[in-house]
Design an enzyme around this catalytic site. Structure first.
Site, short mmCIF file in Angstrom:
data_model
loop_
_atom_site.label_atom_id
_atom_site.label_comp_id
_atom_site.label_asym_id
_atom_site.label_seq_id
_atom_site.Cartn_x
_atom_site.Cartn_y
_atom_site.Cartn_z
CB CYS A 177 -0.98 -0.01 1.17
SG CYS A 177 -0.30 -0.30 2.79
CB VAL B 25 -0.14 5.74 -0.55
CG1 VAL B 25 -0.37 7.18 -0.11
CG2 VAL B 25 -1.26 4.86 -0.02
#
Lengths: 500, 519
Positions: free
Chosen positions: B153, B157
């Site tokens: 993640c 991001v």
């Protein structure tokens, strides 16, 4: 190949240095230069182990390290049993750390205690885009609705939280106010912070300081203070470790008013600044809060080591030295009382373990603290290193634990560790789940020295008996004699090295 | 003192001694500031009610005990199935430590995987340097034949571009220009581990078939008679893949397993550590484009991969983790149809043996109520088999199943009177399941290791099938696919039912008239 006789210490050092050179050869030059600083051979009389530590892992290698989230949620906060710890972010981090560390506790899970549960905000793409603060506030409301007996909430930030700029502090403050002052603790332990789980411990300690201690202020404790009040700091109660430690302190006449953080509760955290002495087991993970309590509340702290009778005796006396003669006498009584047990354990297991060599690679305090327990059983630790140690850990190791010539490896990579074990062929490796099966395939007995391989406790006198039994069962299991295929003798690399 | 050198007691016994019990009681009453016992009891009973269930199901934001993991775990699963392939996860290193632990705890095997160890500076400046150095280190140390990259993640991001990064790493000579580095974006905040499997598998096939990220010509499909096989994310990969290979060999089908994890997670203990073992060769992965068709055992694990393959001109077929007679029949017949082969009599005999076993044993299952949870395909396969055995699923729950899955489950329930009282619960977690177990009162629960908390809290006996299984050993070595696999599942269900029967009939002079020696 024997490494245990003191006469060939020079040879051992030479071999270890050659081994270090050998593993470095496989790296690209830039990485070899960086890794070289983390590998060394201990020298008697030196103030530390001569390795750099607490530095970023090099990318693309199998480092055994975890992250700040693992240090905060997985180690420090997760075991506080009557609070609910939200893994704030995507689903994975909470899932993989769910009940994996065996922080034993007493309580009714899901009603008044919550340690073996996984609470997560399960971030979706829209939460990344629009931010997760509203969701977090709603999560807290839902926790209050479904778990009315919870004593507090922590927010354990996963990677995206810091990256998208969520204000978990503001949400925590406003919700705490709304719930009449409930303890709600935001913890900025995003996994990308720092170089390992170590920073997570520090951040978690700071959160205790800022969101628990500062909030409690001068509130009176719920119990009548006594001159013998101590707090156990830095025992995570793996397999019940803190319990087999606590019982000794109580037998000495001390009163344990708090236990951190295995089987711990928010009431105990809040009570700790009233202790007369903080007894610190895992220095690495909780020295920060211990130092803070020393500065702010004037509470002294003392490190102790409850692995193996030699270190237990030393530690009991050291702890007792902070108190009056009655406690000191009691410490001697406790030592005398358990001597029959430890003598019997050593009589039974030492003949089976005498002269066996061990290589360790663990986190926290274990790369040094367990050395004494092995020595009590006649064993020798020939290599050790820390996953996330700092220089002060290596100082303690050099000054109090390792012998001259011990191979030292900081933040060891999978490649280095395999090579070292393959060439040194110790009788036992003590490390974690990721390493366990690698070495067992190689025919080397193994114990998980983070989790005690689902056994335990290993702390205290009761734990030492289990430790001794477990090392015996690992090393002397019949399975290892079956590992070499009899009709292929001499073919495998490992066996060829062993025969050198 | 409770401890004894001759009879060493560990945590199971040690803390039941009076000294420890007293100590823990003192700790609780003096220092924990506990809620009164009566209050705990009240809340405990309340949590069993319909009222609590309604509140529990009104949750919109909080997830409690989800039965799913995150995308990169699935990407690692897919990658280890290829010959000498090192999974490389671009992001912070803690994630990879978790994936390696998670798989090791399930398979009791080492799992090799590296990360690019991104920290704060990478969060600010991007992870390019980490990728360039990381690929160089991984390549020189672990000597892989392929490095399969996925993201966490964090990398997603901040928006790191894998394609460009890998290209740059090659330009900077981290590894040779022609070295295979397939990649997939696998953000943890989208889907689950089964999505990650799908993305990584598609990424690998795309790499070989569609011109290796514009560094080679796209492959031209020259159809042959071979069949490709995708297992999907499968905790039984070791047993299942070996069983499927046995079936294909028996049927004389030419086949390629795309992502064969069976050897790398089942290496021998013989004095040598094999970091890589078995797996689909890179040549086979490339040549798989020429196959006649591809069979996926798990529809929801291959939602992108199968259409990708279909676009290249192959026939495709998808199953839902087929378990039992009818599901295995469909699978075997589809393989035979697609490959143009006959089904051998030996397989018909195996089928007959499973029917025989069901005929011998179904009386113990008939009419029993089951709650089932797991990944969407597995939950489907299990529910179908339970109904085939005369059992009645009453709850089928999947945290990573969606609306389409729920509709498909409903079709299954509607197809048989045994499914008449069952509801599918997409997107729900194990705390929802806890409420359902109290209010629906099934006889047995089927699910993974985490189900033991449900068993403890609700008293519904757990039959362990799924992923992960941490607290029972070697289950992954036994297939659940094929007729032989069906037999294993049948025995697993029966064993738990018999154990439960014995445990509830063994009280002397009260219930032991039914404590039978013949069942």
């Amino acid at each position: 190949m024997s490494v245990s006789t003191p006469t060939d210490i020079a040879q051992v050092k030479e071999r270890n240095r050659a081994l270090i050179q050998e593993v470095l050869e496989v790296y690209p030059a830039k990485s070899a230069k960086r890794r070289a600083k983390h590998l060394n051979v201990s020298e008697e009389g030196k103030s530390d182990c001569g390795v750099k530590s607490n530095i970023k892992s090099i990318p693309g290698v199998m480092t055994i390290r975890g992250c700040a989230y693992a240090g905060s949620k997985g180690v420090v906060w997760g075991p506080i049993k009557d609070m609910i710890h939200i893994s704030h972010g995507p689903v994975g981090c909470g899932q993989y750390s769910w009940a994996a560390r065996r922080n034993y506790y007493i309580g009714t899970t899901g009603i008044d205690t919550f340690v073996t549960m996984q609470f997560t905000s399960d971030f979706q793409e829209k939460d990344i885009v629009f931010g997760g603060d509203k969701k977090l506030a709603k999560i807290m409301d839902e926790i209050e609705m479904l778990f009315p007996l919870n004593k507090g909430i922590t927010v354990q930030s996963e990677c995206p939280i810091g990256l998208i700029g969520d204000d978990i502090e503001a949400v925590s403050k406003s919700k705490s106010k709304e719930y009449g002052g409930k303890t709600i603790v935001p913890v900025r332990c995003e996994g990308f912070r720092g170089v390992s789980q170590s920073l997570g411990h520090h951040i978690a300690n700071d959160a205790v300081r800022d969101w628990v201690f500062d909030k409690v202020g001068d509130k009176e404790p719920t119990f009548e203070p006594s001159p013998y009040d101590v707090a156990i700091i830095g025992d995570y109660n793996i397999g019940g470790d803190a319990w087999s430690s606590r019982i000794l302190l109580e037998e000495m006449g001390l009163r344990v008013i708090a236990q951190w953080s295995g089987d711990g509760s928010i009431a105990e955290l809040e009570a700790t600044p009233k202790a007369k002495l903080n007894v610190l087991h895992c220095y690495r993970s909780m020295n920060y809060i211990s130092r803070h309590m020393e500065e702010k509340y004037g509470i002294p702290w003392v490190e102790y080591n409850f692995f193996g009778p030699s270190k237990i005796e030393e530690s009991l006396r050291k702890i007792a030295s902070y108190f009056d003669e009655s406690i000191q006498e009691n410490a001697e009584k406790v030592i005398a009382r358990y001597r029959a047990l430890t003598d019997a354990v050593i009589a039974k297991y030492k003949p089976r373990l005498q002269g066996k060599t061990v290589m360790l690679y663990v986190g926290g305090l274990r790369p040094r603290h367990v050395i004494g327990a092995y020595e009590d059983l006649g064993m020798e630790v020939v290599g050790t290193g820390y996953e996330f140690g700092h220089n002060d850990d290596y100082q303690r190791t050099a000054q109090h634990y390792v012998k001259d010539g011990t191979l030292i490896y900081d933040d060891v990579t999978g490649y280095e560790f395999e090579k070292f074990v393959d060439k040194i062929q110790p009788d036992l490796v003590g490390s974690g789940i990721k390493e366990k099966y690698v070495f067992q395939k190689m025919g080397v007995p193994f114990r998980q020295m983070h989790s005690w391989d689902y056994s335990g406790p290993y702390h205290g006198y009761d734990g030492f008996a289990i430790f001794a039994r477990d090392m015996d069962m690992a090393i002397n299991s019949p399975v290892w004699s079956m590992a070499p295929t009899p009709w292929k003798a001499g073919e495998s690399d490992t066996m060829a090295i062993a025969a050198e | 003192m409770p401890q004894d050198a001759d009879q060493v007691k560990d945590h199971f016994e040690l803390f039941r001694g009076d000294e420890y019990k007293d100590m823990l009681a003192r700790k609780r009453s003096e220092f924990e500031n506990p809620h009164p016992d009566a209050e705990i009891e009240r809340v405990k009973e309340w949590a069993k009610t319909e009222e609590y269930k309604d509140l529990n199901f009104s949750r919109e934001a909080l997830t409690i005990n989800p039965a799913k993991a995150c995308q990169p775990l699935g990407a690692v699963f897919a990658a280890v199935g290829f010959e000498a392939t090192l999974p490389f996860v671009h992001g912070s290193q803690g994630c990879v430590a978790y994936y390696r632990s998670h798989f090791s705890r399930h398979f009791k095997e080492p799992t090799s995987c590296v990360s690019s160890s991104m920290t704060e500076d990478a969060a600010v400046f991007g992870g390019l340097t980490n990728m360039v150095d990381g690929l160089a280190n991984a390549y020189s140390m672990y000597k892989p034949k392929m490095i399969a990259v996925a993201t966490t993640c964090m990398a997603e991001v901040i928006g790191d571009d894998l394609n460009a990064f890998i290209k740059t790493a090659k330009e900077k000579e981290s590894l040779p220009a022609e070295f295979d580095v397939p990649f997939a974006h696998t953000p943890a905040f989208v889907g689950s581990h089964i999505t990650g499997y799908d993305n990584a598998m598609k990424g690998i096939l795309e790499h070989f078939w569609d011109g290796k990220a514009k560094t080679a010509p796209k492959l031209e499909r020259v159809p042959n008679g071979s069949i490709n096989f995708l297992n999907g994310f499968d905790g039984y990969a070791v047993g299942n893949l070996r069983e499927v290979k046995r079936i294909f060999d028996m049927m004389q089908v030419e086949y390629t397993i795309l992502g064969d994890q069976s050897d790398v997670w089942d290496t021998p203990t013989d004095g040598t550590f094999r970091m890589y073992d078995g797996g689909t060769t890179l040549e086979d992965a490339a040549n798989a484009i020429h196959a006649k068709g591809t069979i996926s055992m798990q529809e929801y694990c291959t939602e992108k991969t199968l259409p990708f393959i279909a676009v290249h001109g192959q026939e495709t077929a998808a199953f839902n983790h087929p378990i039992g007679i009818e599901a295995t029949d469909s699978f075997v017949m589809e393989v035979a149809r697609m490959a143009g082969v006959e089904i051998p009599d030996e397989l018909a005999k195996e089928r007959g043996r499973l029917v025989d076993a069901i005929a011998d044993s179904n009386a113990h299952i008939h009419g029993k109520k089951f709650a089932i949870y797991g990944d969407p395909d597995l939950a489907y396969g299990l529910a179908k088999f339970v109904m085939e055995l005369g059992g009645e699923p009453v709850v089928v729950l999947s945290t990573n199943g969606g609306k389409a899955w729920a509709a498909k489950m409903q079709e299954l329930f509607d197809s048989s009177p045994f499914g008449a009282n069952c509801e599918a619960y997409p997107g729900k977690d194990l705390w929802h399941m806890r409420s359902l177990l109290f209010t629906e009162a099934p006889d047995f629960l089927i699910g993974n290791t985490y189900g033991k908390y449900l068993e403890r809290d609700t008293g519904v006996p757990l039959i362990r099938i799924g992923f992960p299984i941490f607290d029972r050993h070697h289950k992954h070595r036994y297939p659940v696919w094929g007729y032989q696999g069906g037999l294993n599942v049948l025995v697993t269900i029966l064993d738990r039912i018999f154990e439960h029967m014995d445990a509830t009939t063994n009280v002397p002079s009260k219930t032991d008239y039914s404590y039978d020696i013949i069942r």
